[in-house]
Design a protein around this motif. Sequence first.
Motif, PDB file in Angstrom:
ATOM      1  N   ARG A   1      -8.971  20.844 -67.919  1.00 38.96           N
ATOM      2  CA  ARG A   1      -7.478  20.862 -67.965  1.00 38.96           C
ATOM      3  C   ARG A   1      -7.016  21.985 -68.663  1.00 38.96           C
ATOM      4  O   ARG A   1      -6.008  22.959 -67.962  1.00 38.96           O
ATOM      5  N   ALA A   2      -7.469  22.424 -69.768  1.00 37.75           N
ATOM      6  CA  ALA A   2      -7.152  23.518 -70.593  1.00 37.75           C
ATOM      7  C   ALA A   2      -7.211  25.007 -70.073  1.00 37.75           C
ATOM      8  O   ALA A   2      -6.425  25.818 -69.758  1.00 37.75           O
ATOM      9  N   VAL A   3      -8.354  25.023 -69.307  1.00 41.00           N
ATOM     10  CA  VAL A   3      -8.931  26.295 -68.590  1.00 41.00           C
ATOM     11  C   VAL A   3      -8.141  26.333 -67.344  1.00 41.00           C
ATOM     12  O   VAL A   3      -7.683  27.495 -67.165  1.00 41.00           O
ATOM     13  N   ALA A   4      -7.956  25.285 -66.707  1.00 38.71           N
ATOM     14  CA  ALA A   4      -7.319  25.622 -65.425  1.00 38.71           C
ATOM     15  C   ALA A   4      -5.588  25.830 -65.557  1.00 38.71           C
ATOM     16  O   ALA A   4      -4.930  26.541 -64.905  1.00 38.71           O
ATOM     17  N   ALA A   5      -5.086  25.134 -66.777  1.00 42.67           N
ATOM     18  CA  ALA A   5      -3.763  25.602 -67.129  1.00 42.67           C
ATOM     19  C   ALA A   5      -3.568  26.898 -67.182  1.00 42.67           C
ATOM     20  O   ALA A   5      -2.592  27.601 -66.794  1.00 42.67           O
ATOM     21  N   VAL A   6      -4.447  27.418 -68.100  1.00 47.24           N
ATOM     22  CA  VAL A   6      -4.171  28.986 -68.335  1.00 47.24           C
ATOM     23  C   VAL A   6      -4.452  29.768 -67.118  1.00 47.24           C
ATOM     24  O   VAL A   6      -3.742  30.769 -66.796  1.00 47.24           O
ATOM     25  N   ALA A   7      -5.509  29.363 -66.298  1.00 45.42           N
ATOM     26  CA  ALA A   7      -5.836  30.140 -65.296  1.00 45.42           C
ATOM     27  C   ALA A   7      -4.810  30.109 -64.312  1.00 45.42           C
ATOM     28  O   ALA A   7      -4.520  31.209 -63.640  1.00 45.42           O
ATOM     29  N   GLY A   8      -4.024  28.826 -64.006  1.00 45.83           N
ATOM     30  CA  GLY A   8      -2.976  28.639 -63.290  1.00 45.83           C
ATOM     31  C   GLY A   8      -1.925  29.660 -63.749  1.00 45.83           C
ATOM     32  O   GLY A   8      -1.143  30.164 -62.854  1.00 45.83           O
ATOM     33  N   ASP A   9      -1.714  29.800 -65.062  1.00 49.42           N
ATOM     34  CA  ASP A   9      -0.691  30.498 -65.422  1.00 49.42           C
ATOM     35  C   ASP A   9      -0.816  32.119 -65.369  1.00 49.42           C
ATOM     36  O   ASP A   9       0.395  32.705 -64.843  1.00 49.42           O
ATOM     37  N   VAL A  10      -1.938  32.557 -65.226  1.00 53.00           N
ATOM     38  CA  VAL A  10      -2.218  33.877 -64.874  1.00 53.00           C
ATOM     39  C   VAL A  10      -2.849  34.116 -63.549  1.00 53.00           C
ATOM     40  O   VAL A  10      -3.235  35.265 -63.093  1.00 53.00           O
ATOM     41  N   ILE A  11      -2.760  33.125 -62.852  1.00 53.02           N
ATOM     42  CA  ILE A  11      -3.167  32.935 -61.515  1.00 53.02           C
ATOM     43  C   ILE A  11      -4.481  33.746 -61.122  1.00 53.02           C
ATOM     44  O   ILE A  11      -4.643  34.806 -60.731  1.00 53.02           O
ATOM     45  N   LYS A  12      -5.541  33.127 -61.798  1.00 53.96           N
ATOM     46  CA  LYS A  12      -7.040  33.485 -61.589  1.00 53.96           C
ATOM     47  C   LYS A  12      -7.668  32.153 -60.911  1.00 53.96           C
ATOM     48  O   LYS A  12      -7.549  31.193 -61.218  1.00 53.96           O
ATOM     49  N   LYS A  13      -8.649  32.612 -60.177  1.00 53.36           N
ATOM     50  CA  LYS A  13      -9.449  31.533 -59.572  1.00 53.36           C
ATOM     51  C   LYS A  13     -10.508  31.008 -60.584  1.00 53.36           C
ATOM     52  O   LYS A  13     -10.907  31.650 -61.587  1.00 53.36           O
ATOM     53  N   THR A  14     -10.401  29.631 -60.287  1.00 52.93           N
ATOM     54  CA  THR A  14     -11.477  28.933 -61.287  1.00 52.93           C
ATOM     55  C   THR A  14     -12.230  28.045 -60.468  1.00 52.93           C
ATOM     56  O   THR A  14     -11.940  27.476 -59.199  1.00 52.93           O
ATOM     57  N   VAL A  15     -13.286  27.605 -60.997  1.00 54.18           N
ATOM     58  CA  VAL A  15     -14.183  26.378 -60.372  1.00 54.18           C
ATOM     59  C   VAL A  15     -14.362  25.678 -61.619  1.00 54.18           C
ATOM     60  O   VAL A  15     -14.991  25.972 -62.641  1.00 54.18           O
ATOM     61  N   LEU A  16     -14.397  24.332 -61.322  1.00 55.64           N
ATOM     62  CA  LEU A  16     -14.749  23.238 -62.519  1.00 55.64           C
ATOM     63  C   LEU A  16     -15.334  22.141 -61.993  1.00 55.64           C
ATOM     64  O   LEU A  16     -15.196  21.533 -60.788  1.00 55.64           O
ATOM     65  N   GLU A  17     -16.371  21.832 -62.829  1.00 54.48           N
ATOM     66  CA  GLU A  17     -17.366  20.816 -62.474  1.00 54.48           C
ATOM     67  C   GLU A  17     -17.272  19.824 -63.792  1.00 54.48           C
ATOM     68  O   GLU A  17     -17.606  20.432 -64.918  1.00 54.48           O
ATOM     69  N   LEU A  18     -16.442  18.732 -63.817  1.00 54.45           N
ATOM     70  CA  LEU A  18     -16.172  18.168 -64.867  1.00 54.45           C
ATOM     71  C   LEU A  18     -17.180  16.677 -64.702  1.00 54.45           C
ATOM     72  O   LEU A  18     -18.063  16.659 -64.529  1.00 54.45           O
ATOM     73  N   GLY A  19     -16.405  15.651 -65.292  1.00 58.70           N
ATOM     74  CA  GLY A  19     -17.324  14.404 -65.467  1.00 58.70           C
ATOM     75  C   GLY A  19     -17.487  13.828 -64.285  1.00 58.70           C
ATOM     76  O   GLY A  19     -17.220  14.179 -63.261  1.00 58.70           O
TER      77      GLY A  19
END
Length: 464
Positions: free
Chosen positions: A218-236
């Motif tokens: 959530r923390a990384v996605a929130a920051v990436a969303g704020d600066v509009i950068k692509k993310t890939v997340l593999e969580l629990g």
Amino acid sequence: MPIATVDPATGETLRTFDALDDGDVERRIAAAAAAFTHHRLTPFEERAALLERAADLLDEDRDTIARTMTTEMGKPVTAARAEAAKCAKAMRWYAQHAAGLLADEHPDGADVHDSGATRAVVRYRPLGVVLAVMPWNFPLWQVVRFAAPALMAGNTGLLKHASNVPQTALYLEDLFRRAGYPQGCFQTLLIGSGAVEGVLRDPRVAAATLTGSEPAGRAVAAVAGDVIKKTVLELGGSDPFVVMPSADLDRAVATAVTARVQNNGQSCIAAKRFIVHEDVHDAFRDRFAAAMRELTVGDPKDEATDVGPLATEQGRADLEELVDDAVGRGADAVCGGRRPPGLDRGWYYEPTVLTGITRDMRIHHEEAFGPVATLYRVADAQEAVAAANDTPFGLSSNAWTRDRAEQELFARDIEAGGVFFNGMTASHPALPFGGVKRSGYGRELSGHGIREFCNVTTLWHGDA
């Protein structure tokens, strides 16, 4: 959390590291950005030769890096060697296949010409510097499955590894350096989690990939969303393991044990919830519990050990809370449910099977990151699907049935990034890997994974 090697088998702090200061981080980001300007233009043959060399070096280092992983996070040494071998295999796979996976595509036909084009091309171009925030549980594999495709695509990488595996993190940087990668292509950032936001917000960093906990995602996605950068997340994950009457029960039980206790039970894609048809439930329960009791718990450096310690003291405390909550609310510990007697040092926990799980128990909804299995009884395939989907996670799943109609039902209706029939969930470089729901988004591995950090570019050609 300090950046340190703490042996989970003893609780002893073996080595500590100073975090990089702001100046060090700046220099490394600048080096990664500078390296990208050159690496992006190298031919695939050159990139492949570098990655093949890294694979060769990793094979040579296998025993040494295996001991490092075991010391840092408690993985049984036999599993650590297998992890290193798997990483070398994945490197070679991408070295051999990346050019084909990223080859230009040439759409054709009436639709293309209807757009006014004489021809059109789809080209995959690298994005730039990719930040990887990686976990401790597979400290080599999680990184390589990002780094191999990212580097082959022409990107450069910055690794922020978990703070309890610093020596593995530094080894990875050194591995790529020894393989001949130019300065800045792959670097380790020894920083705390609080420094990640600043790196991600830097305009020279193009994208991020994270494997880890929901809060971290959530923390990384929130920051990436704020600066509009692509993310890939593999969580629990809280993967279901469904067993139906037509299953080969002997194979299902043997696989269930491995699937639950692999990596000391600390795997996102480990089977955690065992959903068994009532016709075979009792037989499965008895055989499964008996096999779990027979596992050898002990020193992960011992070749005979099946299950080592949990990686952190807090991780064991979290697991104990889940088990104690379930037992306190009426669950039955058919086996395990405690710290092993005689292992007073280190963060060990017995392989455990819980029955009588109800929805008011935390373990029904939360991921048990350790060697604890929950067992459910169902009346039919539809009820099995409902139980499988009764989780906030959707990483992968197992279904044991030889009935084709049941296989089609599970393939259609189980909410997960994968359904593995009559075999154990595993990641492989040729197959896409990732989840849905709170297990994250995007895909790693295969062609899907290498294209995640590419600019998919349309080249349109009109009349000259």
